[in-house]
Design a protein around this motif. Sequence first.
Motif, PDB file in Angstrom:
ATOM      1  N   UNK A 110     -29.797 -64.537  47.997  1.00 39.08           N
ATOM      2  CA  UNK A 110     -30.492 -65.628  47.644  1.00 39.08           C
ATOM      3  C   UNK A 110     -32.079 -65.488  47.776  1.00 39.08           C
ATOM      4  N   UNK A 111     -32.264 -64.552  48.927  1.00 41.19           N
ATOM      5  CA  UNK A 111     -33.861 -64.246  49.177  1.00 41.19           C
ATOM      6  C   UNK A 111     -34.293 -63.662  48.240  1.00 41.19           C
ATOM      7  N   UNK A 112     -33.546 -62.726  47.703  1.00 40.85           N
ATOM      8  CA  UNK A 112     -34.171 -61.590  46.611  1.00 40.85           C
ATOM      9  C   UNK A 112     -34.218 -62.526  45.470  1.00 40.85           C
ATOM     10  N   UNK A 113     -33.198 -63.480  44.864  1.00 40.81           N
ATOM     11  CA  UNK A 113     -33.233 -64.198  43.669  1.00 40.81           C
ATOM     12  C   UNK A 113     -34.751 -65.146  43.808  1.00 40.81           C
ATOM     13  N   UNK A 114     -34.789 -65.890  45.038  1.00 43.37           N
ATOM     14  CA  UNK A 114     -35.685 -66.824  45.280  1.00 43.37           C
ATOM     15  C   UNK A 114     -37.111 -66.205  45.032  1.00 43.37           C
ATOM     16  N   UNK A 115     -37.339 -64.737  45.611  1.00 46.55           N
ATOM     17  CA  UNK A 115     -38.581 -64.231  45.472  1.00 46.55           C
ATOM     18  C   UNK A 115     -38.707 -63.960  43.933  1.00 46.55           C
ATOM     19  N   UNK A 116     -37.749 -63.577  43.387  1.00 47.06           N
ATOM     20  CA  UNK A 116     -37.857 -63.254  41.811  1.00 47.06           C
ATOM     21  C   UNK A 116     -38.189 -64.452  40.942  1.00 47.06           C
ATOM     22  N   UNK A 117     -37.647 -65.552  41.282  1.00 45.84           N
ATOM     23  CA  UNK A 117     -37.939 -66.886  40.804  1.00 45.84           C
ATOM     24  C   UNK A 117     -39.267 -67.305  41.025  1.00 45.84           C
ATOM     25  N   UNK A 118     -39.728 -67.298  42.286  1.00 46.37           N
ATOM     26  CA  UNK A 118     -41.066 -67.877  42.586  1.00 46.37           C
ATOM     27  C   UNK A 118     -42.213 -66.802  41.892  1.00 46.37           C
ATOM     28  N   UNK A 119     -41.910 -65.497  41.693  1.00 43.49           N
ATOM     29  CA  UNK A 119     -42.872 -64.674  41.032  1.00 43.49           C
ATOM     30  C   UNK A 119     -42.818 -65.288  39.547  1.00 43.49           C
ATOM     31  N   UNK A 120     -41.671 -65.472  38.778  1.00 44.04           N
ATOM     32  CA  UNK A 120     -41.767 -65.931  37.492  1.00 44.04           C
ATOM     33  C   UNK A 120     -42.408 -67.242  37.555  1.00 44.04           C
ATOM     34  N   UNK A 121     -42.215 -68.097  38.486  1.00 46.13           N
ATOM     35  CA  UNK A 121     -42.847 -69.437  38.262  1.00 46.13           C
ATOM     36  C   UNK A 121     -44.407 -69.283  38.496  1.00 46.13           C
ATOM     37  N   UNK A 122     -44.944 -68.511  39.581  1.00 46.79           N
ATOM     38  CA  UNK A 122     -46.163 -68.176  39.587  1.00 46.79           C
ATOM     39  C   UNK A 122     -46.859 -67.471  38.402  1.00 46.79           C
ATOM     40  N   UNK A 123     -46.221 -66.709  37.725  1.00 47.07           N
ATOM     41  CA  UNK A 123     -46.680 -66.134  36.499  1.00 47.07           C
ATOM     42  C   UNK A 123     -46.769 -67.045  35.372  1.00 47.07           C
ATOM     43  N   UNK A 124     -45.532 -68.028  35.084  1.00 44.71           N
ATOM     44  CA  UNK A 124     -45.705 -68.987  34.212  1.00 44.71           C
ATOM     45  C   UNK A 124     -46.753 -70.172  34.661  1.00 44.71           C
ATOM     46  N   UNK A 125     -46.889 -70.473  35.761  1.00 44.86           N
ATOM     47  CA  UNK A 125     -48.052 -71.213  36.087  1.00 44.86           C
ATOM     48  C   UNK A 125     -49.351 -70.856  35.797  1.00 44.86           C
ATOM     49  N   UNK A 126     -49.645 -69.474  36.003  1.00 48.45           N
ATOM     50  CA  UNK A 126     -50.903 -69.013  35.914  1.00 48.45           C
ATOM     51  C   UNK A 126     -51.262 -68.850  34.274  1.00 48.45           C
TER      52      UNK A 126
END
Length: 356
Positions: A110-126
Amino acid sequence: MKGRTFINFYGYASKFRILLVILCLIPALAQSNTNSEQNIIINKTNQEVPNSTKKSLSKITLAQVFNIELKNFLSQKTNYILLLLIIALCLTTSLAVKTFQSKKKLKKLVDIKTKELQKALDKAQQSNKLKSEFLAQMSHEIRTPIFVILGNIAILKGILEENSKSKNKELFDSIELASKRIIRTIELILNMSEMQIGTYKPTLKKIDLDKDVLSKLVDEHKQMAASKNLELIYNCMTENTIITGDEYSLTQIFANLIDNGIKYTKKGKVEISIKSNEQNEIIVEVSDTGIGMSKEFLSHLFEPFVQEERGYSRTYEGNGLGLALVKKYCELNNANIEVESEKGIGSTFRVILKNL
C-alpha cells in the motif's frame, strides 16, 4: 525428510514435530527410570548394529519411544485437555504470525502504491498548472491587440459615420460583434486559468445585490433582449439584499446566467427575481422559456468545455466555460447553485446566498 516419507517413517507430519517432541518430553521427565532403561537399549543396539544402519535404527527406536510416551501421556483424561490447549496455542500463534506477516506485506505494498499515485497526481497537477499558465499568457497576448483593433474601429466608425452608407455601418457592426466575441472567449479563458492556478484573490465586502449587481446587469442586457423580441423581467421581492461577497465574481455569475438565458431563448421571456427564505438566505432565480436541457446532460452541466450540442454544426456559439466558471464563483462566495430544466420548455437557475 519431507512429506509422505517423513510421515511413514516417524508416524507424524513434520509440521507437528516440535509439538509432539514437547508432548513426548513432558511424561519423560516424570518417568526418568523408564527413560534411562530405554536409553540403555538404544546404546546397546547402537553397539551391535553395523555403522551403516545405526542412523535408521536410531530413528526407529526414537519413534517407538515416542509412541510409548504418547500412549502414557494420553492414558490420563486430563491430558487430553492439555493437548487441546497446546494445539490451540500453536495454531493461534501460527495464525497470528501469518496474519502479522500478511499485514506487513500489505502495508508495504500500500505504501509503494500510495507513493506511485502521489507522484502521478503531482505530475498531473503540475501539467495542468503549466497548461493554465500557458492559456493565461496566450490570452493576454491575444486580448491586447484585439482591444487596439476595437479602438481603431470605433474611431473609423465615428469618422465615416456621417458619409457612410448602411452597408458600411453593417460591416462595422459585424466587425465589432466578432471582436467582442473574441474578447468574451479570452476573458473566460483568463478567468478559468486564474481559478485553476489559484491566482485569483477575492475581495470580500458588503454588497447590495440588487443595486450593485442585478439592476446594472438587467440594464446592460435590455438591448440584447430587445434585439430578439424577448421580455426581460426583473423582480425584487425582498428589502434586505445586502450580502458579503466578491463583487466581480458575483457579477460574473449573474452576467453568465442572464446572457445564457437570452442566447438560448428564441421567443418568450427571461425573468430574474430576488427573494429571501425562512433561513434568511437570499435566492436569485434566472428563468427562461428557451430550449432547455435533457436530464442526462444536467449531470455534466458545470464541467469545463462541455456543451449539449457539439461540433461545428451546433446551433449556438460558445466554448462551454461560462457555467463551469459560474460553479467555481459560487463556491468562492459560499453559495449553492441549483438548476431545473426540461427540453423544449426552458430552464431555471437558482443561486442561494447567505444573507450576512
